[in-house]
Design a protein around this motif. Structure first.
Motif, PDB file in Angstrom:
ATOM      1  N   ALA A   1     -13.298   0.624   7.366  1.00 17.74           N
ATOM      2  CA  ALA A   1     -13.539   1.731   6.443  1.00 17.74           C
ATOM      3  C   ALA A   1     -13.708   3.045   7.203  1.00 17.74           C
ATOM      4  N   GLU A   2     -14.417   2.998   8.339  1.00 16.80           N
ATOM      5  CA  GLU A   2     -14.602   4.218   9.123  1.00 16.80           C
ATOM      6  C   GLU A   2     -13.287   4.686   9.733  1.00 16.80           C
ATOM      7  N   LEU A   3     -12.464   3.751  10.182  1.00 14.83           N
ATOM      8  CA  LEU A   3     -11.190   4.135  10.790  1.00 14.83           C
ATOM      9  C   LEU A   3     -10.270   4.832   9.789  1.00 14.83           C
ATOM     10  N   VAL A   4     -10.248   4.355   8.540  1.00 12.04           N
ATOM     11  CA  VAL A   4      -9.361   4.986   7.555  1.00 12.04           C
ATOM     12  C   VAL A   4     -10.037   6.152   6.839  1.00 12.04           C
ATOM     13  N   GLY A   5     -11.339   6.338   7.062  1.00 12.60           N
ATOM     14  CA  GLY A   5     -12.029   7.508   6.522  1.00 12.60           C
ATOM     15  C   GLY A   5     -12.414   7.400   5.068  1.00 12.60           C
ATOM     16  N   GLU A   6     -12.669   6.193   4.562  1.00 11.83           N
ATOM     17  CA  GLU A   6     -13.080   6.012   3.172  1.00 11.83           C
ATOM     18  C   GLU A   6     -14.295   5.082   3.122  1.00 11.83           C
ATOM     19  N   SER A   7     -15.012   5.088   1.999  1.00 10.40           N
ATOM     20  CA  SER A   7     -16.184   4.232   1.853  1.00 10.40           C
ATOM     21  C   SER A   7     -15.778   2.847   1.361  1.00 10.40           C
ATOM     22  N   ILE A   8     -16.581   1.846   1.730  1.00  8.33           N
ATOM     23  CA  ILE A   8     -16.283   0.472   1.328  1.00  8.33           C
ATOM     24  C   ILE A   8     -16.263   0.320  -0.197  1.00  8.33           C
ATOM     25  N   PRO A   9     -17.246   0.863  -0.951  1.00  6.73           N
ATOM     26  CA  PRO A   9     -17.194   0.707  -2.417  1.00  6.73           C
ATOM     27  C   PRO A   9     -15.926   1.284  -3.030  1.00  6.73           C
ATOM     28  N   ARG A  10     -15.430   2.394  -2.486  1.00  9.19           N
ATOM     29  CA  ARG A  10     -14.222   3.003  -3.047  1.00  9.19           C
ATOM     30  C   ARG A  10     -12.979   2.174  -2.709  1.00  9.19           C
ATOM     31  N   LEU A  11     -13.002   1.463  -1.596  1.00  4.40           N
ATOM     32  CA  LEU A  11     -11.835   0.713  -1.164  1.00  4.40           C
ATOM     33  C   LEU A  11     -11.732  -0.665  -1.819  1.00  4.40           C
ATOM     34  N   LEU A  12     -12.850  -1.333  -2.016  1.00  9.87           N
ATOM     35  CA  LEU A  12     -12.807  -2.688  -2.572  1.00  9.87           C
ATOM     36  C   LEU A  12     -12.151  -2.710  -3.955  1.00  9.87           C
ATOM     37  N   GLY A  13     -11.193  -3.584  -4.118  1.00  7.47           N
ATOM     38  CA  GLY A  13     -10.494  -3.716  -5.398  1.00  7.47           C
ATOM     39  C   GLY A  13      -9.330  -2.762  -5.574  1.00  7.47           C
ATOM     40  N   ALA A  14      -9.211  -1.756  -4.707  1.00  2.00           N
ATOM     41  CA  ALA A  14      -8.109  -0.794  -4.795  1.00  2.00           C
ATOM     42  C   ALA A  14      -6.953  -1.243  -3.901  1.00  2.00           C
ATOM     43  N   ARG A  15      -5.757  -0.733  -4.180  1.00  8.57           N
ATOM     44  CA  ARG A  15      -4.622  -0.982  -3.297  1.00  8.57           C
ATOM     45  C   ARG A  15      -4.759  -0.088  -2.077  1.00  8.57           C
ATOM     46  N   LEU A  16      -4.661  -0.694  -0.898  1.00 10.79           N
ATOM     47  CA  LEU A  16      -4.868   0.044   0.346  1.00 10.79           C
ATOM     48  C   LEU A  16      -3.961   1.259   0.436  1.00 10.79           C
ATOM     49  N   LEU A  17      -2.697   1.086   0.059  1.00  5.67           N
ATOM     50  CA  LEU A  17      -1.735   2.176   0.224  1.00  5.67           C
ATOM     51  C   LEU A  17      -1.922   3.281  -0.806  1.00  5.67           C
ATOM     52  N   GLU A  18      -2.737   3.053  -1.838  1.00  3.58           N
ATOM     53  CA  GLU A  18      -3.042   4.098  -2.811  1.00  3.58           C
ATOM     54  C   GLU A  18      -4.409   4.713  -2.551  1.00  3.58           C
TER      55      GLU A  18
END
Length: 718
Positions: free
Chosen positions: A219-236
């Motif tokens: 999450a830190e490497l891609v610059g986003e928070s874990i709650p925002r990333l979980l369940g979302a498509r990585l490329l979006e």
């Protein structure tokens, strides 16, 4: 209402059994992608009912296929031929089914098994394996697939007999991969501790690309928070990863089941390596900082990046698939089918119509989805009117109307066009700078057309214009050629006492030129007639012209009472004098119906068949002379044959016994066998012989057939 609910429940049970069988079969045979297609009511189209391993939105171009398509397809082939079709990954696949490779450009092997019972074809089971499996199916695999196909066919037939026949849904159901059995696994906290101590970041994706797990480092490497990333498509969820090249790597991993990687730049200048490790349940992604410049580099900053849609890669694949399908389209009917079966799905439209200019008015030449009333309003509209899209038939840019209100405002005299659809797009079609028509797309809901979508539709309109122009030219030449051929062949055969006749002529399935096959029946006296069949070399206007000359010459000599051998000799002399550079085969028979005799002579033509009254069939040994036009001094011997009442004579041309990949003698033997078992009605016999020769759509040569049945009649003194 109760009955309807019961029927829904019964269909749900059938679908559950289909799902279970598909999942179990894929697991047993190691297939990573699979699907069950059902034949739609009417028996013309195969549509996917349920699939697994590949999200349906990724494979839209292959979700639906017409069974009579001219485009090679293993699913349609399996159903038409009622047999298992197998194609291993590699050059053979690309050569046999190039349009599928364009739609799903990943190395894979395919097995397509028809779901058939003795009375019907219900669908097809498709199983896909990644690159690397053995090039052939084992005997055990073939038996297993066949057994599953039989079980599915029996299930579908039983459901239909009980009044619960399945109709494929508008969108196929997707079965997620079976979860792993984690019984006896190590403590979850220990796994988390192991992952977090690694210097790299890691995340897990399901087959759709949704994040099911991500650690803090990733999450830190891609610059986003874990709650925002979980369940979302990585490329979006990560804006700077929303690029077609990165999505291509993701699809490659899922569909090929091979590890892959790509590098990307996190703005402003941090390079990250993404390594993807797939299996049927999803993808493990390893994210590592690197110093090497990325191979697939995105824009330098989010501000510089134009807005895009996540479906762009799918659009690219659709355009590639459509381009290939339109290249294969031969006539206007083929073009209409490609648009109906593939383009409507690609652009999420519900209706379309193809219009062409004709005598100052618009003419509808193909449509799907629009009501008959709406098409009647659109058909024959003057091109000079103010109806939206009509200028596109002569000039003008594409027109997009996102709502009924926009359409009303654009054309107060809209002729009720806004009643048909909630949104409409008019795409002018131009080929070589010349307008050839308009494609009208209809949407049943308001549809805001984005800039990218307008560009995509405009690109497609250019492909469609070229295909439509070529198809209309093909149709025009085809109708002209076969109209000319029809003029050169007899419209009806004369009624001759004591003789029953039947004739068939079929042009080749491919190509638009006319052939040189001909036949004729000539009345000479009340008890004498002549039967002729022949084949001029070539398929063009010259062949047709020469065919007309041969038929006329033979007819003239026959009416004059010339013997069979002399008729061929004189016709041969005429052709050699004309120097046509085309050779002709010909079989001539003088029929003496009063005395039940026939005198036959042949110029290199196939020998006739004789079926005796007891149904025994033989090939008549008629000594052949040279082809007409080959030798000015050629002689043609005559053979005398007795015609017992009840006898059937069969004259035929190449198309009935010659086909690529088959042996001439074997086909002739099969024709003899078919004639001996073809019944007693002459018209039925003719249909049987034509049908058994080559399947519709696969005729590589023209086919002519002339049948003569000698009827009992009193002998007449002459």
């Amino acid at each position: 209402m109760v009955d309807h609910t019961v029927e829904d429940l019964e269909q749900a049970a059938v679908r559950q059994m289909l799902d279970q069988t598909l999942a179990q079969t894929m697991e047993r045979l190691g297939s990573h992608v699979g699907g069950i297609y059902l034949v739609e009511p009417g028996g013309e189209v195969l549509t996917m009912e349920v699939g697994s391993g590949a999200p349906p939105e990724w494979i839209k171009p292959v979700l639906r296929i017409r069974l009579d398509t001219a485009i090679p397809d293993p699913r349609a082939q399996a159903v038409r031929e009622r047999r298992l079709v197998w194609t291993g990954a590699g050059e053979e696949y690309a050569r046999r089914y190039p349009h599928i490779i364009r739609a799903v450009p990943y190395p894979h092997s395919v097995a397509a098994a028809p779901l058939t019972t003795p009375t019907a074809v219900w669908g097809v089971l498709v199983l896909v394996w990644p690159h690397g499996r053995p090039p052939e199916l084992s005997c055990a695999e073939r038996k297993a697939i066949g057994a599953v196909g039989d079980r599915l066919a029996g299930l579908l037939e039983g459901a239909a007999a009980a009044g619960h026949r399945l109709v494929p849904p508008p969108e196929p159901r997707y079965l997620p991969p079976a979860p792993r059995d984690l019984t006896g696994s190590v403590d979850a906290q220990a796994v988390v501790g192991f992952v977090t101590r690694l210097p790299e970041g890691g995340c897990a994706l399901d087959p759709h690309g949704r994040i099911t797990f991500i650690d803090r480092a990733a999450a830190e490497l891609v610059g986003e928070s874990i709650p925002r990333l979980l369940g979302a498509r990585l490329l979006e969820a990560v804006p700077w990863l929303d690029e077609p090249g990165y999505e291509q790597r993701h699809r490659d991993a899922v569909l090929s089941q091979r590890p892959t990687s790509f590098t990307a730049t996190r703005p402003p200048d941090r390079c990250l390596l993404f390594q993807l490790y797939p299996d049927p349940t999803g993808i493990s992604v390893r994210i590592t900082p690197i110093r090497t410049a990325p191979r697939l580099q995105g824009p330098r900053s989010p501000e510089a990046r134009p807005p895009v849609r996540s479906a762009r890669l799918g659009v690219i694949h659709h355009l590639m698939h459509l381009a290939g399908a339109l290249t294969e389209a031969r006539d206007v009917r083929d073009v209409v089918e490609v648009v109906a079966d593939q383009f409507l799905i690609a652009c999420d439209a519900q209706a379309f119509a193809l219009l062409v200019p004709e005598a100052g008015r618009a003419q509808v030449i193909g449509a799907r989805g629009f009501t008959t009333e709406w098409l009647h309003r659109l058909d024959r509209i003057p091109l000079a009117g103010d109806t939206p899209g009509m200028p596109g038939l002569t000039a003008g840019p594409p027109s997009f109307f996102a709502s009924r209100q926009e359409l009303r405002e654009a054309s107060p005299a809209r002729a009720g066009m806004d009643d048909a659809m909630a949104a409409v797009a008019f795409l002018p079609l131009a080929a070589s700078g010349r307008p050839v028509g308009t494609c009208v797309l209809g949407y049943d809901r308001a549809h805001p057309f984005t800039t990218e979508e307008r560009l995509t539709l405009t690109t497609f309109s250019a492909l469609l214009a070229q295909a439509l122009d070529r198809a209309r030219l093909y149709d025009a030449k085809h109708h002209l050629a076969h109209g000319l051929q029809a003029r050169l062949l007899p419209h009806t055969l004369p009624k001759i006492p004591g003789l029953e006749t039947a004739a068939r002529y079929l042009p080749a399935s491919h190509g638009m030129d006319i052939g040189g096959d001909f036949y004729d029946l000539i009345r000479m006296t009340p008890t004498d007639a002549a039967a002729v069949i022949g084949d001029v070399q070539g398929h063009n206007v010259r062949a047709a012209a020469l065919m007309g000359q041969v038929r006329t010459a033979v007819h003239a000599h026959a009416v004059a009472g010339t013997p069979p051998g002399d008729i061929l000799a004189r016709t041969n002399q005429l052709l050699t004098d004309l120097e046509p550079e085309l050779l002709t085969s010909c079989l001539y028979a003088h029929l003496d119906l009063a005395h039940h005799r026939a005198l036959l002579a042949t110029a290199g033509h196939h020998p006739p068949l004789m079926r005796h009254p007891d149904l025994r069939t033989e090939i008549l040994p008629v000594p052949p002379g040279p082809l007409l036009g080959a030798d000015t001094t050629a002689a043609y011997p005559t053979t005398d044959v007795t015609l017992t009442p009840g006898t059937v004579l069969a004259f035929y041309t190449d198309g009935l016994i010659e086909a690529p990949g088959t042996h001439h003698d074997h086909n002739l033997t099969a024709l003899v066998e078919a004639l001996s078992h073809a019944g007693h009605q002459l018209q039925d016999i003719a249909d049987t012989l034509i049908d058994q020769a080559q399947p519709p759509g696969n005729r590589t040569d023209d086919t002519a057939l002339l049948l003569l049945h000698i009827e009992p009649r009193p002998r007449t003194n002459t």
